[in-house]
Design a protein around this motif. Structure first.
Motif, PDB file in Angstrom:
ATOM      1  N   GLY A   1     -22.304  88.086  -7.592  1.00 10.28           N
ATOM      2  CA  GLY A   1     -20.906  87.675  -7.774  1.00 10.28           C
ATOM      3  C   GLY A   1     -20.001  88.821  -7.396  1.00 10.28           C
TER       4      GLY A   1
ATOM      5  N   SER B   1     -20.928  87.882 -17.331  1.00 10.18           N
ATOM      6  CA  SER B   1     -20.091  86.686 -17.165  1.00 10.18           C
ATOM      7  C   SER B   1     -18.964  86.955 -16.186  1.00 10.18           C
ATOM      8  CB  SER B   1     -19.480  86.270 -18.501  1.00 10.18           C
ATOM      9  OG  SER B   1     -20.492  85.954 -19.393  1.00 10.18           O
ATOM     10  N   GLN B   2     -18.343  88.150 -16.332  1.00  6.52           N
ATOM     11  CA  GLN B   2     -17.225  88.478 -15.440  1.00  6.52           C
ATOM     12  C   GLN B   2     -17.706  88.593 -14.004  1.00  6.52           C
ATOM     13  OE1 GLN B   2     -15.537  92.045 -16.984  1.00  6.52           O
ATOM     14  NE2 GLN B   2     -14.042  90.950 -18.262  1.00  6.52           N
ATOM     15  N   TRP B   3     -18.879  89.201 -13.846  1.00 13.93           N
ATOM     16  CA  TRP B   3     -19.398  89.419 -12.501  1.00 13.93           C
ATOM     17  C   TRP B   3     -19.727  88.080 -11.834  1.00 13.93           C
ATOM     18  CZ3 TRP B   3     -19.046  93.476  -9.559  1.00 13.93           C
ATOM     19  CH2 TRP B   3     -19.814  93.545  -8.399  1.00 13.93           C
TER      20      TRP B   3
ATOM     21  N   ARG C   1     -18.508  85.150 -12.633  1.00 13.94           N
ATOM     22  CA  ARG C   1     -17.399  84.185 -12.683  1.00 13.94           C
ATOM     23  C   ARG C   1     -17.974  82.804 -12.940  1.00 13.94           C
ATOM     24  NH1 ARG C   1     -13.108  86.242  -8.286  1.00 13.94           N
ATOM     25  NH2 ARG C   1     -13.172  88.416  -8.899  1.00 13.94           N
ATOM     26  N   ASP C   2     -17.760  81.888 -11.994  1.00 14.70           N
ATOM     27  CA  ASP C   2     -18.283  80.537 -12.227  1.00 14.70           C
ATOM     28  C   ASP C   2     -19.623  80.318 -11.545  1.00 14.70           C
ATOM     29  OD1 ASP C   2     -15.952  80.084 -13.577  1.00 14.70           O
ATOM     30  OD2 ASP C   2     -14.919  79.406 -11.763  1.00 14.70           O
TER      31      ASP C   2
END
Lengths: 134, 559
Positions: free
Chosen positions: B485, B522-524, B526-527
């Motif tokens: 990501g 989670s941030q890395w 994203r979706d």
């Protein structure tokens, strides 16, 4: 040369006297790893004279744990027929996953014929003891 | 129209011609029933297919059954006086079970000639067509309603509601017995379905025990409605039951239950056609019910498995802080290939064993292998001091000739002595543990070994280290380092980024550190899609040096 239907992973075969080279292209993962096992098994079955099976990994983009499992299965199948399994042009990620999982010794490498690239690395890393004395 | 005499008899206003048109003797026998009705309502003449009009006598008043024709005669006659042409419209009516369309022709003397065309068959066909259309619509609607739910109870409620609304006055769905009780769903037309468990013997309802076994239904007329037990009749049914249909609900291989249809004694009983249709409906509802039950069963199996396989909630053990976090790659699976466990030492002086691992593959296969590994390791706890031996025994237990599915794991023996925590760490083909020092250094513990479960021979190399108060050793699966990501997407999170992020976490409590790593992942991502992620932090608690011993710990530090 036969291309397999998956757009994400293809295996193409090249053959010579006593050897077969499977060129792996794309992602070797959960969805595709069975293709490698199937193709290797098919070559092994068709070629009783086989002594060396080369896996050309230069075009490999990804290898997950199922990919490693597939490599181990191919290794098991080749060993059972006394065929030597070579991994060629492993990209850095493949080197890394094979080093971490402790399986690189199973595969004959080009490096063994060439000047050793990563030799001694392991010994060096094992020496650094990080803990301060209790 | 040409009369047999060759005279033009096209209807005209000329009454003389009209009179001539009805010279029946020369016409032979008309193919319809013909009645000439005079203004007084008397059948002046009856001709043609008189067999269709039994009881209609020439010269006698029309019988009661033909009152509608007498009324129409009066209207037609009145109309003729005032407006003349055109002929009044045809009227429809019934007589002795037959349906007629009566076409009038007026005579000069005020009487009306009625040509009665027998439409009994046509009406019957039209009614059958309408009924068939209604049934098709009903079946389509029923399929929609039934298949939209994978919940067996809602399915039974829908079956009872649909059947009571369309096929009968009330409907009862009886599911196969659960122990000695029958799950029963009852509904009255227009009402909601009510469910209950009833301790009743299905053999008290004629045909029910057979229907529950999947035998074909017995004809409705063979079932005596007065023999039904009280529990079968839903509240609010009101009157007595007039007729009953008991039909099986065929499932996938096994019967899904039985459907009982009830009609009040004021309505006519079930026709053969209706019973057949009830079976068609039952087939749909049975299939839906069966699917819902299979789904429920599968769900319960998965839940049972999951309950056992979900990683434990971690807490402080023998003076060492443990914190863990697990997130499966797919909310649907909940359990994937990553796992961790903490097996506490029997006493505070014995090391606790922490295991964190990653099984290759995903889904149920991976979950089953995970369970096997966790159980085996628990059994091997007595020899936890020798990691290499533990791994070799585990490898032997997992090795099989069918496949090369493997696991990579880290073993950590953890023992607190004074205010420090001593660790012995062994990686079996797993990413190296990281230690976050108080000064912000992040050390990679250089333990290495081979994966377990696929190779005949394995090796393992154990490395020791010590944590000072506030320092943390982090065990993690590659769900974080292999996360793809980042700002550009598709980039690996990688070891270096993880080490840099941890360097800012010196002195952080284990819980916070685990949460931080989870958040980074989670941030890395994203979706984006992600792999399983498991993280365990082993932390030496921050301690205060005490001048007094607090009684139950042997050290001189707060625990």
């Amino acid at each position: 040369m036969t291309a397999l239907p998956s757009p994400f992973f293809t295996v193409t075969a090249e053959e010579g006297r006593g050897w077969v080279r499977l060129r792996l292209t794309g992602d070797l993962d959960y969805d595709t790893s069975h293709e490698l096992v199937a193709r290797a098994a098919e070559r092994l079955a068709d070629r009783p004279d086989l002594r060396d099976l080369y896996l050309d990994c230069a075009q490999l983009r990804l290898c997950d744990s199922m990919g490693v499992s597939a490599l181990l299965q191919v290794h098991r199948d080749t060993t059972a027929r006394s065929v030597c399994l070579h991994v060629e042009d492993a990209p850095p990620f493949l080197d890394r996953i094979m080093r971490i999982t402790g399986i690189q010794h199973l595969f004959a490498r080009q490096e063994e014929q060439r000047p050793a690239r990563g030799a001694g690395e392991e010994a060096a890393s094992a020496e650094q003891r990080p803990s301060p004395a209790p | 129209m040409v009369s047999p005499e060759g005279k033009t008899t096209t209807p005209t206003k000329n009454t003389r011609v009209t009179k001539e048109r009805f010279a029946p003797a020369s016409w032979g026998r008309p193919p319809h029933a013909v009645i000439v009705v005079d203004p007084a309502g008397t059948a002046a003449r009856v001709d043609g297919e008189t067999s269709l009009l039994p009881g209609v006598e020439q010269g006698m008043p029309l019988p009661d059954g033909l009152a509608w024709l007498a009324r129409a005669t009066a209207e037609a006659a009145a109309d003729a006086v005032h407006r003349g042409d055109p002929e009044p419209p045809a009227v429809a009516g019934e007589f002795r079970g037959r349906r007629f369309e009566a076409h009038p022709t007026r005579c000069a003397d005020g009487s009306v000639v009625w040509w009665l065309v027998d439409h009994t068959a046509r009406y019957a066909a039209e009614e059958a067509l309408t009924a068939e259309r209604e049934r098709t619509t009903f079946l389509a609607e029923a399929s929609n309603v039934l298949l939209s739910s994978l919940n067996a109870e809602r399915c039974m409620a829908a079956t009872a509601r649909l059947a009571s609304g369309f096929l009968a006055d009330a409907a009862v769905v009886v599911a196969p017995a659960e122990g000695r009780q029958l799950p029963v769903t009852r509904a009255v037309r227009g009402g909601e379905a009510a469910q209950a468990l009833i301790a009743a013997d299905p053999s008290t309802v004629p045909g029910l025990a057979e229907a529950l076994k999947g035998f074909p239904p017995v004809p409705s007329r063979w079932i005596d409605p007065t023999s039904l037990p009280d529990w079968l009749v839903p509240d609010g049914f009101g009157t007595t039951v007039g007729s009953v249909v008991v039909t099986p609900l065929p499932g996938h291989g096994v019967p899904a239950g039985a459907l009982i249809l009830l009609r009040t004694d004021t309505r006519r009983g079930f026709s053969e056609n209706e019973e057949t249709f009830a079976r068609l409906f039952a087939a749909r509802s049975g299939a839906a019910l069966s699917a819902a039950r299979l789904y429920a069963e599968q769900h319960s199996i998965t839940r049972t498995l999951m309950r056992d396989l979900l990683p434990p909630r971690l807490h402080r053990v023998h003076g060492v802080e443990f914190a863990g976090s697990y997130r499966s790659s797919d909310a649907r699976d909940r359990v994937g290939g990553d796992f961790y466990d903490v097996h506490p030492g029997r006493t505070a002086s014995e090391p606790s064993l922490v295991v964190l691992g990653d099984v290759c593959g995903k889904g149920l296969d991976a979950a089953v292998l995970t369970g096997k590994i966790r159980n085996t390791l628990q059994a091997l706890m007595p020899m936890a001091g020798d990691h290499e031996r533990v791994l070799q025994l585990l490898n032997g237990a997992l090795l099989n000739s069918d496949n090369t599915r493997f696991a990579t794991l880290v073993l950590a023996s953890v023992r607190r002595a004074e205010n420090q925590v001593h660790l012995r760490l062994t990686s079996a083909g797993h990413p190296a543990p990281l230690v976050v020092r108080n000064d912000g250094r992040v050390e990679e513990i250089p333990t290495h070994g081979s994966l377990v479960g696929a190779l005949e021979q394995i090796t393992a190399h154990t490395v020791g280290t010590t944590l000072l108060p506030g320092e943390t050793c982090l065990l993690y699966t590659d769900g974080i380092t292999e996360a793809r990501g980042g700002p550009l997407g598709g980039e690996l999170f990688g070891d270096e980024r993880l080490k840099r992020a941890l360097a800012e976490c010196g002195g952080m409590p284990g819980e916070a550190l685990v949460e931080h790593v989870r958040m980074l992942a989670s941030q890395w991502l994203r979706d984006g899609g992600h792999d399983d992620l498991a993280v365990v932090a082993i932390t030496a608690p921050q301690t205060t040096h005490l001048s007094a011993v607090d009684g139950h710990t042997r050290g001189r530090y707060t625990s």
